[in-house]
Design an enzyme around this catalytic site. Structure first.
Site, short mmCIF file in Angstrom:
data_model
loop_
_atom_site.label_atom_id
_atom_site.label_comp_id
_atom_site.label_asym_id
_atom_site.label_seq_id
_atom_site.Cartn_x
_atom_site.Cartn_y
_atom_site.Cartn_z
N GLY A 40 -10.50 52.47 20.72
CA GLY A 40 -10.66 51.12 21.26
C GLY A 40 -11.99 50.95 21.99
O GLY A 40 -12.51 51.89 22.58
N ARG A 62 -10.27 54.15 14.20
CA ARG A 62 -9.25 55.09 14.69
C ARG A 62 -8.90 56.17 13.69
O ARG A 62 -7.84 56.79 13.80
CB ARG A 62 -7.99 54.31 15.07
CG ARG A 62 -8.13 53.43 16.31
CD ARG A 62 -6.79 53.06 16.89
NE ARG A 62 -6.91 52.13 17.99
CZ ARG A 62 -7.16 52.49 19.25
NH1 ARG A 62 -7.33 53.75 19.55
NH2 ARG A 62 -7.24 51.57 20.19
N ASP A 70 -7.26 61.44 22.64
CA ASP A 70 -7.00 61.90 21.27
C ASP A 70 -8.30 62.26 20.54
O ASP A 70 -8.37 63.28 19.87
CB ASP A 70 -6.26 60.82 20.48
CG ASP A 70 -4.81 60.66 20.95
OD1 ASP A 70 -4.21 61.67 21.38
OD2 ASP A 70 -4.29 59.53 20.90
N LYS A 79 -14.22 58.23 27.15
CA LYS A 79 -14.17 56.76 27.04
C LYS A 79 -12.73 56.29 27.04
O LYS A 79 -11.89 56.90 26.39
CB LYS A 79 -14.82 56.37 25.72
CG LYS A 79 -14.64 54.93 25.33
CD LYS A 79 -14.02 54.73 23.95
CE LYS A 79 -12.58 55.10 23.86
NZ LYS A 79 -11.87 54.64 22.68
N THR A 80 -12.37 55.29 27.74
CA THR A 80 -11.19 54.47 27.52
C THR A 80 -10.96 53.57 28.73
O THR A 80 -11.03 54.02 29.89
CB THR A 80 -9.88 55.25 27.24
OG1 THR A 80 -8.83 54.30 27.12
CG2 THR A 80 -9.50 56.27 28.29
N ASP A 82 -8.24 52.56 29.51
CA ASP A 82 -6.91 52.87 30.04
C ASP A 82 -6.96 53.75 31.30
O ASP A 82 -5.98 53.81 32.04
CB ASP A 82 -6.09 53.61 28.97
CG ASP A 82 -5.88 52.78 27.73
OD1 ASP A 82 -6.19 51.57 27.76
OD2 ASP A 82 -5.42 53.33 26.72
P1 FBP Z 1 -8.34 53.84 23.41
O1 FBP Z 1 -7.22 54.69 23.92
O2 FBP Z 1 -8.76 54.19 22.04
O3 FBP Z 1 -9.48 53.79 24.37
O4 FBP Z 1 -7.81 52.33 23.30
C1 FBP Z 1 -7.35 51.64 24.39
C2 FBP Z 1 -6.58 50.41 24.02
O5 FBP Z 1 -7.30 49.27 24.43
C3 FBP Z 1 -5.17 50.41 24.63
O6 FBP Z 1 -5.19 49.94 25.96
C4 FBP Z 1 -4.41 49.54 23.68
O7 FBP Z 1 -3.04 49.84 23.67
C5 FBP Z 1 -5.03 49.88 22.35
O8 FBP Z 1 -6.35 50.29 22.62
C6 FBP Z 1 -5.04 48.72 21.38
O9 FBP Z 1 -5.49 49.17 20.15
P2 FBP Z 1 -6.24 48.31 19.06
O10 FBP Z 1 -7.66 48.17 19.50
O11 FBP Z 1 -6.18 49.16 17.85
O12 FBP Z 1 -5.58 46.98 18.95
#
Ligand code: FBP
Length: 548
Positions: A78, A142, A173, A199-200, A202
């Site tokens: 993400g 992803r 991951d 990075k994230t 979250d």
């Molecule tokens: P990462 O763990 O890859 O940084 O993604 C974070 C996130 O924004 C989460 O908070 C959310 O659940 C998910 O990605 C949403 O995924 P997508 O971008 O595939 O809709």
């Protein structure tokens, strides 16, 4: 592309590097490391990259001229504010090693490496993206890099472009996969270093040695601005309850940080729900009691923050999801079955308790739980409409209370989901500096000749010039976890600690915030102006590092 006035002004911002990185550096080795758990198993799985020492960078008074190096970079998962600055810092860092160094970006995530889709990132391109939000410079994806044939296919293009180092910018991951790739390339003598960057949005990729993941600062400030605006609106109109779901996947760091910044009437923390063994109805009753208490004081309005991963933390749901994960892994065709047929199939194939929980769920939520997992095996919690589920259940509970004579208010709910609104915001000064330094520091790790390391900056509550730069062996963060029905070595996800200062500060205040309207309105991120307005780190980081 036409630029906004802010983009133009922001392009000339020069991120501030830690002093130790402002000239030639040398790597100082610390003590050997070990994984946070399951040491013997992880050591056996990573014979070439386990137990490496932590590294710290110092100014080098006697540098030798560096040779040109070709580097590949991947954005994984993400979006998170500041990703472009990691790439800009990496570019400037490898050019500092030698001006003939080259940077190649693999397109649309790890899949670009496997499918040989890439672009050379020249200074013209890089300069367009300095201090901007988004991942659009090369795109993200992803695709899970985990199979030997993917690693071998990737190596073909790395060899062709004479790339000897690969930087993977990703969450827990993706960095787990970076470590597996580093181990494999080392084992076969591929001559390719692999370096990770944390990075994230979250905020769940952090531990004793990685203080924060990038993007959390900007994303939480963006959501807090929006929550503050909603709070001011609901305080003005005094007629709505706003149910606001916040991204963050499993962990509740985003919800907690936003609560600390905005002081809502309710914020649910998933980790507490699990620790207290609460049912969904317990959570609903807790919210309904606050709605009722406010109504009895004439306040039929308020705000409720809900972490998007809540469902996964309700113990009965957690058991159900664990069994569903295994069931879906062994019978992937379930995800394609039509509505009622799928529901019945799942009910018939689960153990009794889980089958009962599944059958009790509203059809929409049950369906969302059986959708395909993401490539890393995670339930796509962002698709589950927990905010609506909770507000509907709260409304039902309030009607019951009305019949019993314990509630006499009005309850009008509005729903919001904040996630995508913050993931590509222009990075705050903190994230602009942090990301640029992470990328620059990754170049220093490449120059130091190491592999399987994560770029690390510490001392983050101080001004960026005082940060400590270095590298952490990724295997140090590993433990064994069940994924797709199998035990796998993975980076341990950081959940909200209930004995940590951020949660304790929140818990000490929440009863007051529930009844007395104590909203804070943080306003938009400021990029120019007094330091106390522009350069504050998150409250989570401040409380974790300084305790106050
Ligand atoms: P990462 O763990 O890859 O940084 O993604 C974070 C996130 O924004 C989460 O908070 C959310 O659940 C998910 O990605 C949403 O995924 P997508 O971008 O595939 O809709």
């Amino acid at each position: 592309m036409k630029k906004s006035a802010l983009q133009v002004a922001r392009a000339s911002y020069q991120p501030k590097l830690p002093v130790s990185l402002t000239g030639p550096v040398r790597a100082v080795e610390g003590a050997p490391t070990q994984s946070v758990a399951d040491q013997e198993e992880i050591k056996a799985l990573f014979p070439n990259t386990y137990g490496l020492p932590e590294l710290t960078f110092e100014r080098n008074p006697n540098p030798e001229p560096g040779k040109p190096v070709n580097v590949g970079v991947i954005l994984s998962g993400g979006q998170a504010p500041g990703g472009h600055n990691v790439i800009c810092g990496l570019f400037d860092g490898i050019k500092k090693i030698n001006r003939d160094s080259r940077l190649y970006g693999f397109l649309m995530g790890p899949g670009g490496l496997v499918d040989h889709n890439y672009v050379e990132l020249t200074s013209d391109i890089i300069d367009e993206y300095r201090n901007t939000g988004g991942f659009d410079i090369i795109g993200s994806g992803r695709t899970k890099l985990e199979k030997q044939e993917q690693f071998d296919k990737g190596l073909e293009i790395l060899k062709k472009l004479d790339i000897t180092a690969l930087v993977i910018i990703g969450g827990d991951d993706s960095n787990t996969n970076a470590a597996v790739l580093a181990e494999y390339y080392k084992q076969i003598g591929a001559g390719v270093q692999v370096i990770g960057c944390p990075k994230t949005i979250d905020g769940d990729l952090k531990n004793e040695v990685i203080e924060a993941s990038f993007g959390f600062d900007t994303a939480t400030k963006t959501y807090s601005e929006l929550i503050g605006n909603i709070q001011r609106d609901c305080f003005s109109a005094k007629k709505y309850w706003h149910f606001i779901k916040l991204m963050g996947r499993s962990a509740s760091h985003i919800a907690l940080e936003c609560a600390l910044q905005t002081q809502p009437n309710v914020c649910i923390i998933s980790e507490e729900v699990e620790a207290e063994n609460m049912t969904l109805q317990d959570v609903v009753d807790y919210i309904a009691d606050i709605v009722s208490a406010r109504a009895s004081r004439g306040m039929n309005f308020g705000t409720v923050l809900i972490p998007e991963g809540l469902i996964e933390f309700i113990p009965a749901m957690k058991n159900l999801i664990a069994e569903l994960n295994d069931l879906l892994a062994s019978k992937p065709e379930i995800a394609q079955l039509p509505g009622e047929e799928q529901r019945q199939f799942v009910i018939d194939n689960l153990t009794e308790a889980n089958s009962r929980t599944y059958a009790s769920l509203p059809a929409g939520v049950a369906r969302q739980l059986t959708l395909d997992r993401d490539p890393h095996g995670n339930v796509q919690v962002s698709l589950i409409e927990t905010e609506k589920l909770l507000s509907e259940m709260v409304a039902t509970r309030l009607e019951k209370m009305r019949m019993e004579g314990s509630y006499a208010g009005k309850f009008n709910a509005l729903h919001h989901f904040f996630g995508y609104e913050g993931r590509c915001a222009a990075p705050s000064n903190f994230d602009a500096d942090y990301c640029y330094a992470l990328g620059y520091n990754a170049a220093c790790l490449i120059a130091a000749g190491v592999t399987g390391y994560m770029s690390s900056l510490r001392n983050l509550t101080n001004p960026s010039v005082q940060w400590h730069a270095g590298g952490i062996p990724i295997t140090m963060m590993f433990n064994m976890e069940r994924r797709h029905g199998e035990m796998k070595p993975v980076i341990q996800k950081a959940l909200v600690k209930l004995n940590g200062t951020p949660f304790r500060r929140f818990a000490a205040k929440r009863d007051d915030w529930a009844i007395n309207t104590s909203y804070i309105f943080p306003g938009p991120i400021q990029y120019f102006g007094p330091s106390e307005v522009c350069d504050q780190p998150t409250l989570t980081l401040r409380y974790e590092q300084l305790g106050k």
